[in-house]
Design a protein around this motif. Structure first.
Motif, PDB file in Angstrom:
ATOM      1  N   VAL A  91       0.839  -1.199   0.000  1.00 28.42           N
ATOM      2  CA  VAL A  91       0.000   0.000   0.000  1.00 28.42           C
ATOM      3  C   VAL A  91       0.872   1.246   0.000  1.00 28.42           C
ATOM      4  N   SER A  92       1.924   1.245   0.794  1.00 31.15           N
ATOM      5  CA  SER A  92       2.851   2.383   0.821  1.00 31.15           C
ATOM      6  C   SER A  92       3.498   2.591  -0.546  1.00 31.15           C
ATOM      7  N   GLU A  93       3.930   1.508  -1.190  1.00 31.03           N
ATOM      8  CA  GLU A  93       4.541   1.596  -2.516  1.00 31.03           C
ATOM      9  C   GLU A  93       3.548   2.093  -3.554  1.00 31.03           C
ATOM     10  N   LEU A  94       2.317   1.624  -3.474  1.00 27.01           N
ATOM     11  CA  LEU A  94       1.292   2.093  -4.406  1.00 27.01           C
ATOM     12  C   LEU A  94       1.015   3.580  -4.205  1.00 27.01           C
ATOM     13  N   ARG A  95       0.983   4.029  -2.958  1.00 24.69           N
ATOM     14  CA  ARG A  95       0.779   5.452  -2.687  1.00 24.69           C
ATOM     15  C   ARG A  95       1.907   6.281  -3.297  1.00 24.69           C
ATOM     16  N   GLU A  96       3.109   5.717  -3.321  1.00 20.28           N
ATOM     17  CA  GLU A  96       4.267   6.439  -3.837  1.00 20.28           C
ATOM     18  C   GLU A  96       4.390   6.369  -5.356  1.00 20.28           C
ATOM     19  N   HIS A  97       4.014   5.239  -5.966  1.00 22.03           N
ATOM     20  CA  HIS A  97       4.315   5.014  -7.379  1.00 22.03           C
ATOM     21  C   HIS A  97       3.113   4.887  -8.312  1.00 22.03           C
ATOM     22  N   CYS A  98       1.910   4.807  -7.770  1.00 27.25           N
ATOM     23  CA  CYS A  98       0.706   4.671  -8.600  1.00 27.25           C
ATOM     24  C   CYS A  98      -0.094   5.971  -8.512  1.00 27.25           C
ATOM     25  N   PRO A  99      -0.206   6.703  -9.613  1.00 29.78           N
ATOM     26  CA  PRO A  99      -0.923   7.979  -9.572  1.00 29.78           C
ATOM     27  C   PRO A  99      -2.365   7.866  -9.070  1.00 29.78           C
ATOM     28  N   TRP A 100      -3.057   6.782  -9.430  1.00 34.55           N
ATOM     29  CA  TRP A 100      -4.438   6.619  -8.980  1.00 34.55           C
ATOM     30  C   TRP A 100      -4.488   6.465  -7.468  1.00 34.55           C
ATOM     31  N   THR A 101      -3.638   5.588  -6.923  1.00 30.71           N
ATOM     32  CA  THR A 101      -3.621   5.362  -5.476  1.00 30.71           C
ATOM     33  C   THR A 101      -3.113   6.603  -4.749  1.00 30.71           C
ATOM     34  N   ALA A 102      -2.144   7.279  -5.328  1.00 25.50           N
ATOM     35  CA  ALA A 102      -1.593   8.484  -4.707  1.00 25.50           C
ATOM     36  C   ALA A 102      -2.638   9.588  -4.590  1.00 25.50           C
ATOM     37  N   ALA A 103      -3.599   9.608  -5.501  1.00 28.73           N
ATOM     38  CA  ALA A 103      -4.630  10.654  -5.497  1.00 28.73           C
ATOM     39  C   ALA A 103      -5.736  10.396  -4.478  1.00 28.73           C
ATOM     40  N   LEU A 104      -5.786   9.207  -3.896  1.00 29.02           N
ATOM     41  CA  LEU A 104      -6.850   8.876  -2.958  1.00 29.02           C
ATOM     42  C   LEU A 104      -6.746   9.691  -1.674  1.00 29.02           C
ATOM     43  N   ASP A 105      -7.911  10.014  -1.130  1.00 32.24           N
ATOM     44  CA  ASP A 105      -7.976  10.606   0.191  1.00 32.24           C
ATOM     45  C   ASP A 105      -9.114   9.914   0.944  1.00 32.24           C
ATOM     46  N   HIS A 106      -9.301  10.277   2.212  1.00 35.85           N
ATOM     47  CA  HIS A 106     -10.326   9.605   3.019  1.00 35.85           C
ATOM     48  C   HIS A 106     -11.704   9.703   2.372  1.00 35.85           C
ATOM     49  N   ARG A 107     -12.049  10.870   1.835  1.00 35.67           N
ATOM     50  CA  ARG A 107     -13.374  11.038   1.216  1.00 35.67           C
ATOM     51  C   ARG A 107     -13.543  10.133   0.008  1.00 35.67           C
ATOM     52  N   ALA A 108     -12.519  10.061  -0.825  1.00 42.15           N
ATOM     53  CA  ALA A 108     -12.602   9.212  -2.016  1.00 42.15           C
ATOM     54  C   ALA A 108     -12.734   7.744  -1.624  1.00 42.15           C
ATOM     55  N   LEU A 109     -12.094   7.359  -0.540  1.00 35.53           N
ATOM     56  CA  LEU A 109     -12.135   5.964  -0.096  1.00 35.53           C
ATOM     57  C   LEU A 109     -13.422   5.600   0.633  1.00 35.53           C
ATOM     58  N   ALA A 110     -14.146   6.577   1.132  1.00 31.19           N
ATOM     59  CA  ALA A 110     -15.329   6.299   1.953  1.00 31.19           C
ATOM     60  C   ALA A 110     -16.339   5.417   1.220  1.00 31.19           C
ATOM     61  N   GLU A 111     -16.593   5.713  -0.045  1.00 32.11           N
ATOM     62  CA  GLU A 111     -17.577   4.909  -0.778  1.00 32.11           C
ATOM     63  C   GLU A 111     -17.095   3.472  -0.959  1.00 32.11           C
ATOM     64  N   TYR A 112     -15.788   3.280  -1.134  1.00 34.06           N
ATOM     65  CA  TYR A 112     -15.253   1.924  -1.286  1.00 34.06           C
ATOM     66  C   TYR A 112     -15.367   1.144   0.024  1.00 34.06           C
ATOM     67  N   LEU A 113     -15.124   1.827   1.143  1.00 34.60           N
ATOM     68  CA  LEU A 113     -15.244   1.170   2.443  1.00 34.60           C
ATOM     69  C   LEU A 113     -16.674   0.691   2.655  1.00 34.60           C
ATOM     70  N   THR A 114     -17.621   1.553   2.364  1.00 37.70           N
ATOM     71  CA  THR A 114     -19.026   1.185   2.506  1.00 37.70           C
ATOM     72  C   THR A 114     -19.386   0.034   1.574  1.00 37.70           C
ATOM     73  N   GLU A 115     -18.957   0.117   0.331  1.00 44.29           N
ATOM     74  CA  GLU A 115     -19.243  -0.919  -0.664  1.00 44.29           C
ATOM     75  C   GLU A 115     -18.661  -2.261  -0.240  1.00 44.29           C
ATOM     76  N   GLU A 116     -17.413  -2.259   0.185  1.00 44.97           N
ATOM     77  CA  GLU A 116     -16.763  -3.518   0.564  1.00 44.97           C
ATOM     78  C   GLU A 116     -17.397  -4.116   1.817  1.00 44.97           C
ATOM     79  N   ALA A 117     -17.747  -3.266   2.788  1.00 43.85           N
ATOM     80  CA  ALA A 117     -18.407  -3.767   3.995  1.00 43.85           C
ATOM     81  C   ALA A 117     -19.759  -4.380   3.654  1.00 43.85           C
ATOM     82  N   GLU A 118     -20.486  -3.767   2.737  1.00 43.69           N
ATOM     83  CA  GLU A 118     -21.780  -4.314   2.328  1.00 43.69           C
ATOM     84  C   GLU A 118     -21.608  -5.651   1.617  1.00 43.69           C
ATOM     85  N   GLU A 119     -20.566  -5.789   0.821  1.00 41.15           N
ATOM     86  CA  GLU A 119     -20.316  -7.067   0.147  1.00 41.15           C
ATOM     87  C   GLU A 119     -20.030  -8.176   1.158  1.00 41.15           C
TER      88      GLU A 119
END
Length: 128
Positions: free
Chosen positions: A8-36
């Motif tokens: 995860v640390s490497e992706l934050r450093e080297h993947c532009p998509w992962t680097a652009a994530l913030d808590h707000r952007a991740l919130a919908e994924y957290l909800t989606e994954e928990a529902e699954e």
């Protein structure tokens, strides 16, 4: 767990998509994954499918902790420590306040009442 955190640390450093994530952007994924996960459980699915879905939720937790660590707020270890402390505090029928195992007989009603009482006390102390 260490490999997951490193990845995860490497992706934050080297993947532009992962680097652009913030808590707000991740919130919908957290909800989606928990529902699954909840859907799998409600369907009676266990084993490998449930393991994979739980991994998706774990990734969300690790990502949020990584974002916080990057800002010097807290780490994944801090999240685990807080949960450990909460479980010990809210389970006086199993643990002494110092975390020493000391199981006591208690009914389900007594356990639930203690959990809710301690939870309310914690919330009251947070508001002080």
């Amino acid at each position: 767990m260490a490999a997951l955190q490193r990845t995860v640390s490497e992706l934050r450093e080297h993947c532009p998509w992962t680097a652009a994530l913030d808590h707000r952007a991740l919130a919908e994924y957290l909800t989606e994954e928990a529902e699954e996960v909840a859907e799998e459980i409600r369907a009676g699915v266990t084993g490998e499918p449930l393991r994979r879905e739980l991994g998706d939720v774990l990734l969300q937790v690790v990502l949020h902790a990584q974002l916080a660590a990057e800002r010097g707020e807290f780490t994944l270890d801090d999240v685990a420590e807080a949960m450990y402390a909460k479980l010990v505090r809210r389970s006086p029928h199993v643990y002494r306040p110092d975390g020493t195992l000391d199981p006591q007989q208690a009914s389900l009603e007594e356990i639930e009442a203690a959990w809710q009482r301690i939870k309310a006390q914690e919330k009251s102390e947070e508001g002080e």
